[in-house]
Design an enzyme around this catalytic site. Structure first.
Site, short mmCIF file in Angstrom:
data_model
loop_
_atom_site.label_atom_id
_atom_site.label_comp_id
_atom_site.label_asym_id
_atom_site.label_seq_id
_atom_site.Cartn_x
_atom_site.Cartn_y
_atom_site.Cartn_z
N LYS A 1 -11.74 -1.36 8.54
CA LYS A 1 -10.96 -2.38 9.24
C LYS A 1 -11.33 -2.46 10.73
O LYS A 1 -11.59 -3.54 11.25
CB LYS A 1 -9.47 -2.06 9.15
N ASP B 1 -0.68 6.55 6.83
CA ASP B 1 -1.88 5.76 6.56
C ASP B 1 -1.98 4.74 7.69
O ASP B 1 -1.10 3.89 7.86
CB ASP B 1 -1.74 5.06 5.21
N TRP C 1 0.81 -1.21 0.00
CA TRP C 1 0.00 0.00 0.00
C TRP C 1 0.84 1.27 0.00
O TRP C 1 0.49 2.25 -0.65
CB TRP C 1 -0.99 -0.02 1.16
#
Length: 362
Positions: free
Chosen positions: A198, A174, A102
């Site tokens: 999440k 992030d 990511w």
């Protein structure tokens, strides 16, 4: 408990108590005669929810008063673009500390579309064949507008437990997969972004926690809906927000607080992940390729040493009520996500299945 154990990386399982509360209010929210998904985002009823969610998040993370909290759409990938659009000057550059899939995607988004992104490869394979985070590579370059990192890499199963010293250069993080799983010092970051799917709510919303002095730097052509200053001015109501995700976030934040807050979440996550990793380490049937110091507490990534058994492993797991254990398509292998909503029993069930499958194939 649900009929299956949900180890998907996201959207992921939510606390049963939270879903039961939402079920009751889906058709009639607090006696309004309207379901929660029907409420106007401008109504007094929803505005109360929105303000409570922000207050709870500020309390749980101890967010300083000079940080703004924005509830947005667009997901993590949207933020990969929003970050340079809001912080990277024309002809400027930014540092990207890449530890997995990511953070590499964020780097590419900036470098290919918005300006110069300097890649810092911050993992390496050690002499034992394990991947480690190399924090010495997390050095800012002169004149950088910001430095970016992904704290927990869901695909790779790598979590960074140290933060680089970036000095006056804002550190942008992030934290989509590990937000609220352990205490953090928000003041060490210029901005924190996270998708809610999440540990916070159903998919559909992203949250940005940004220091006030970083507002007002957006490029002229930054779309208004991605401009943090605009979103702040309109209190995240510039357009119709994802009201259901926002409402569910409020319920989930209440649930976390009721259990003892982020410190209690950390205690539970340490216990769950330790149970799984301890067994994997003891077995010659499975392999973990991440060094112990950098293993994610919320995404246990591992391989079967005989990968010809992968499909059977996933199918057998599903038969036994374990779903979502197949690894990301980019990396393969297996992955069990143990987010906040996963009780300790979920780790116990997983270890029991791992043991039985290994015994049946020796």
């Amino acid at each position: 408990m649900s009929k299956v154990w949900n180890y998907y990386a996201g959207p992921c399982m939510l606390p049963v108590e939270v879903m039961e509360k939402a079920q009751k209010e889906f058709r009639d929210f607090e006696g309004t005669g309207m379901g929660v998904v029907e409420l106007s985002h401008r109504s007094a009823e929803f505005m109360k929810v929105a303000k409570e969610a922000e207050a709870l998040l500020r309390e749980l993370l101890n967010i300083p008063s000079n940080y703004r909290v924005l509830f947005e759409q667009g997901g993590g990938r949207g933020q990969f673009a929003a970050i340079p659009l809001n912080l990277l000057p024309e002809n400027g550059h930014a540092d990207y500390f890449v530890t997995g899939h990511w953070s590499r995607c964020a780097f590419k988004e900036c470098d290919e579309h918005f300006g110069k992104a300097i890649l810092h490869e911050c993992t390496f394979e050690n002499k034992d064949g394990l991947y480690e985070v190399d924090y010495s590579k997390m050095k800012v370059t002169e004149g950088a507008a910001y430095a970016y990192m992904c704290i927990n890499e869901t695909v790779n199963g790598i979590e960074s437990f140290e933060l680089p010293d970036t000095g006056d250069v804002p550190l942008i993080a992030d934290m989509s997969s590990d937000i609220l799983t352990r205490p953090i010092d928000v003041s060490k970051f210029g901005a924190i972004i996270f998708g809610v799917q999440k540990n916070v709510a159903p998919a559909g919303m992203t949250v940005t926690i940004v220091r006030e002095d970083l507002l007002g730097k957006a490029r002229k052509y930054c779309p208004s809906i991605m401009n943090w200053s605009v979103l702040d001015k309109f209190e995240s109501m510039y357009n119709t927000p994802c009201t259901f995700s926002w409402y569910m976030a409020c319920l989930n934040l209440k649930w976390i607080k009721s259990l003892g807050g982020v410190k209690e979440m950390e205690r539970r996550n340490i216990a769950k992940s330790k149970m799984v990793y301890d067994y994997l380490e003891s077995s010659d049937f499975y392999r973990v390729r991440i060094a112990a110091k950098d293993r994610s507490r919320v995404n246990c990534v591992f391989n079967l040493k005989d990968e010809s058994l992968n499909d059977e492993f996933v199918a057998e797991g599903k038969k036994n009520g374990l779903v979502g254990i197949k690894g990301h398509k980019v990396l393969g292998g297996m992955r069990a996500s143990l987010y906040n909503a996963m009780p300790i029993e979920g780790a116990e069930v997983l270890v029991d299945f791992l043991k039985k499958f290994a015994a049946a194939h020796k």
